[in-house]
Design an enzyme around this catalytic site. Structure first.
Site, PDB file in Angstrom:
ATOM      1  N   ARG A   1       0.839  -1.193   0.000  1.00  0.00           N
ATOM      2  CA  ARG A   1       0.000   0.000   0.000  1.00  0.00           C
ATOM      3  C   ARG A   1       0.871   1.240   0.000  1.00  0.00           C
ATOM      4  O   ARG A   1       1.899   1.290   0.667  1.00  0.00           O
ATOM      5  CB  ARG A   1      -0.896   0.023   1.237  1.00  0.00           C
ATOM      6  CG  ARG A   1      -1.826   1.225   1.281  1.00  0.00           C
ATOM      7  CD  ARG A   1      -2.448   1.409   2.653  1.00  0.00           C
ATOM      8  NE  ARG A   1      -1.459   1.673   3.685  1.00  0.00           N
ATOM      9  CZ  ARG A   1      -0.861   2.848   3.872  1.00  0.00           C
ATOM     10  NH1 ARG A   1      -1.122   3.876   3.104  1.00  0.00           N
ATOM     11  NH2 ARG A   1       0.017   3.007   4.852  1.00  0.00           N
ATOM     12  N   VAL A   2       0.441   2.218  -0.800  1.00  0.00           N
ATOM     13  CA  VAL A   2       1.005   3.563  -0.748  1.00  0.00           C
ATOM     14  C   VAL A   2      -0.153   4.521  -0.534  1.00  0.00           C
ATOM     15  O   VAL A   2      -1.303   4.194  -0.801  1.00  0.00           O
ATOM     16  CB  VAL A   2       1.801   3.925  -2.029  1.00  0.00           C
ATOM     17  CG1 VAL A   2       3.081   3.108  -2.112  1.00  0.00           C
ATOM     18  CG2 VAL A   2       0.953   3.749  -3.274  1.00  0.00           C
ATOM     19  N   SER A   3       0.167   5.720  -0.051  1.00  0.00           N
ATOM     20  CA  SER A   3      -0.897   6.650   0.330  1.00  0.00           C
ATOM     21  C   SER A   3      -1.427   7.502  -0.807  1.00  0.00           C
ATOM     22  O   SER A   3      -2.591   7.865  -0.823  1.00  0.00           O
ATOM     23  CB  SER A   3      -0.397   7.572   1.443  1.00  0.00           C
ATOM     24  OG  SER A   3      -0.077   6.817   2.573  1.00  0.00           O
ATOM     25  N   THR A   4      -0.574   7.876  -1.749  1.00  0.00           N
ATOM     26  CA  THR A   4      -1.010   8.816  -2.780  1.00  0.00           C
ATOM     27  C   THR A   4      -0.823   8.249  -4.175  1.00  0.00           C
ATOM     28  O   THR A   4      -0.035   7.319  -4.392  1.00  0.00           O
ATOM     29  CB  THR A   4      -0.230  10.144  -2.675  1.00  0.00           C
ATOM     30  OG1 THR A   4       1.157   9.879  -2.885  1.00  0.00           O
ATOM     31  CG2 THR A   4      -0.434  10.796  -1.319  1.00  0.00           C
TER      32      THR A   4
ATOM     33  N   GLN B   1       2.686   7.912  -5.747  1.00  0.00           N
ATOM     34  CA  GLN B   1       3.614   6.929  -5.209  1.00  0.00           C
ATOM     35  C   GLN B   1       3.418   5.603  -5.935  1.00  0.00           C
ATOM     36  O   GLN B   1       2.420   5.388  -6.606  1.00  0.00           O
ATOM     37  CB  GLN B   1       3.387   6.750  -3.707  1.00  0.00           C
ATOM     38  CG  GLN B   1       3.749   7.981  -2.901  1.00  0.00           C
ATOM     39  CD  GLN B   1       3.412   7.813  -1.425  1.00  0.00           C
ATOM     40  OE1 GLN B   1       2.364   7.284  -1.081  1.00  0.00           O
ATOM     41  NE2 GLN B   1       4.311   8.272  -0.573  1.00  0.00           N
TER      42      GLN B   1
END
Length: 185
Positions: free
Chosen positions: A8-11, A14
């Protein structure tokens, strides 16, 4: 027994590629990735899919615990769900393996730190907003209710329900605008 990876990445700017590569090297047969904030589990469809897919003996693998959750409460719920299914959780970059007592203890400590980091980030953000407001740079959201029009119609004796109909806004908004008048007077 399957090793299932979760990245998982936040944005949106990314990339999960490095996490996915690490998870493949850790022996994950299946890897699910998504671009969502870790501050909540809501709206994280890939995480939900992974948790649903887990079977007894499986291992959910993440690179770091903050990829799974940033809230201690969410982390505890996820770990409980994994454990209830007879599966375990392992992190490749941290000594976390819920199939061992030491790994579980370390997981709980890191969960506290992940939540603390989120709280610190929120504090810094609020400090930045306060500073911007003091400097007149940050104005906030533009009003969505024509307060002057509400007050004018109310001054003419129009009922709040009728004001709401005429202006196409909610009655609660009318009452808030009228209430502001009372507190300002």
């Amino acid at each position: 027994m399957t090793a299932i990876g979760y990245a998982r990445v936040s944005t949106t700017d990314q990339d999960c590629a490095i996490q996915e590569e690490t998870l493949r090297a850790a022996g994950c047969d299946v890897i699910r990735s998504e671009r969502k904030s870790g501050t909540t589990t809501k709206g994280r469809a890939e995480l939900a899919t992974v948790l649903e897919f887990l079977r007894p003996g499986d291992t959910l693998v993440v690179t770091r615990i903050d990829r799974l959750a940033r809230s201690l409460m969410d982390l505890e719920k996820i770990v409980q769900e994994i454990t209830a299914k007879g599966a375990s959780l392992r992190a490749t970059e941290q000594p976390i393996d819920t199939s061992t007592a030491a790994g579980t203890a370390f997981l709980q400590m890191l969960g506290v730190f992940a939540q603390f980091e989120t709280a610190i980030r929120k504090e810094r953000q609020l400090e930045g907003i306060a500073k911007a407001k003091a400097e007149g740079v940050y104005k906030g959201r533009k009003p969505s209710v024509p307060v002057d029009a509400v007050r004018a119609l109310h001054g003419e004796g129009v009922s709040p329900t009728e004001i709401a109909k005429r202006l196409g806004i909610g009655r609660a908004s009318v009452y808030r605008a009228i209430g502001e008048t009372a507190t300002m007077a």
